[in-house]
Design a protein around this motif. Structure first.
Motif, PDB file in Angstrom:
ATOM      1  N   GLY A   1       0.778  -1.193   0.156  1.00 57.46           N
ATOM      2  CA  GLY A   1      -0.050  -0.062  -0.179  1.00 57.46           C
ATOM      3  C   GLY A   1       0.797   1.278   0.037  1.00 57.46           C
ATOM      4  O   GLY A   1       1.771   1.270  -0.156  1.00 57.46           O
ATOM      5  N   ALA A   2      -0.137   2.484   0.198  1.00 53.74           N
ATOM      6  CA  ALA A   2       0.519   3.870  -0.152  1.00 53.74           C
ATOM      7  C   ALA A   2      -0.381   4.685   0.652  1.00 53.74           C
ATOM      8  O   ALA A   2      -1.490   4.612   0.570  1.00 53.74           O
ATOM      9  CB  ALA A   2       1.165   4.112  -1.330  1.00 53.74           C
ATOM     10  N   PHE A   3       0.415   5.731   1.004  1.00 54.34           N
ATOM     11  CA  PHE A   3      -0.654   7.049   1.543  1.00 54.34           C
ATOM     12  C   PHE A   3      -0.820   7.919   0.187  1.00 54.34           C
ATOM     13  O   PHE A   3      -0.342   7.845  -0.930  1.00 54.34           O
ATOM     14  CB  PHE A   3       0.354   7.939   2.470  1.00 54.34           C
ATOM     15  N   GLY A   4      -2.083   8.505   0.568  1.00 56.80           N
ATOM     16  CA  GLY A   4      -2.433   9.442  -0.395  1.00 56.80           C
ATOM     17  C   GLY A   4      -3.522  10.478   0.227  1.00 56.80           C
ATOM     18  O   GLY A   4      -3.682  10.512   1.474  1.00 56.80           O
ATOM     19  N   LEU A   5      -3.955  11.106  -0.594  1.00 54.54           N
ATOM     20  CA  LEU A   5      -4.912  12.188  -0.060  1.00 54.54           C
ATOM     21  C   LEU A   5      -6.429  12.084  -1.154  1.00 54.54           C
ATOM     22  O   LEU A   5      -6.209  12.047  -2.172  1.00 54.54           O
ATOM     23  CB  LEU A   5      -4.355  13.529  -0.204  1.00 54.54           C
ATOM     24  N   ASP A   6      -7.317  12.377  -0.222  1.00 59.13           N
ATOM     25  CA  ASP A   6      -8.596  12.015  -1.040  1.00 59.13           C
ATOM     26  C   ASP A   6      -8.974  13.296  -1.421  1.00 59.13           C
ATOM     27  O   ASP A   6      -8.204  14.598  -1.545  1.00 59.13           O
ATOM     28  CB  ASP A   6      -9.793  11.516  -0.326  1.00 59.13           C
ATOM     29  N   LYS A   7      -9.945  13.585  -2.187  1.00 62.55           N
ATOM     30  CA  LYS A   7     -10.378  15.029  -2.725  1.00 62.55           C
ATOM     31  C   LYS A   7     -10.584  16.137  -1.678  1.00 62.55           C
ATOM     32  O   LYS A   7     -10.689  17.116  -2.108  1.00 62.55           O
ATOM     33  CB  LYS A   7     -11.694  14.961  -3.491  1.00 62.55           C
ATOM     34  N   ASP A   8     -10.883  15.692  -0.147  1.00 66.20           N
ATOM     35  CA  ASP A   8     -11.074  16.950   0.575  1.00 66.20           C
ATOM     36  C   ASP A   8      -9.819  16.949   1.428  1.00 66.20           C
ATOM     37  O   ASP A   8      -9.603  17.673   2.336  1.00 66.20           O
ATOM     38  CB  ASP A   8     -11.948  16.300   1.684  1.00 66.20           C
TER      39      ASP A   8
END
Length: 148
Positions: A91-98
């Motif tokens: 897996g990996a970190f990410g940012l959602d649309k918010d």
């Protein structure tokens, strides 16, 4: 409204994953009623297991946790997440649309086995449960179980 499926394979993989979730996590695994997926809480993390259509004849199993919502998105935090991604095995970190911090891992549905799903769910839960405290202590925000 009942869960909608794009095709028979999407439904079959959803049902297969549901059986695995029940076998692996028993009563801790819940069923989403608004979307084809499942969830469970481990520590301060809430893990979502989405079964999403992939083309006309397959699906993917996306294991995701919203790690922190409302953190101060600074260049330092973003660099921290990118550097941590380099060390991750699953897996990996990410940012959602918010702008909320998520951690996710995806498996091809047609080849998803029980042990692969278990490894993915436990990896996502472990990372989210560990990193939510690290992120909140440095950049604020709320952990999944604190959002209420």
């Amino acid at each position: 409204m009942p869960v909608q499926f794009q095709h028979d394979t999407h439904k079959a993989i959803y049902e297969k994953v549901g059986g695995f979730m029940k076998e692996l996590f028993g009563e801790f695994a819940g069923v989403r009623t608004d979307f084809p997926g499942y969830y469970l809480t481990m520590g301060s993390a809430i893990v979502q297991v989405f079964v999403l259509p992939w083309g006309d004849a397959d699906a993917i199993v996306n294991v995701r946790s919203w790690v922190v919502t409302g953190a101060e998105r600074t260049p330092e935090m973003l660099e921290f997440l990118l550097r941590e991604n380099f060390e991750m095995r699953f897996g990996a970190f990410g940012l959602d649309k918010d702008g909320d911090v998520v951690f996710e891992h995806t498996i091809a549905g047609s080849s998803c086995g029980k042990q692969e799903l278990k490894a993915s769910v436990l990896a996502v839960a472990g990372v989210a449960d560990t990193y939510d405290d690290k992120i909140v202590s440095r950049w604020g925000g709320k952990r999944a179980t604190d959002r209420g």
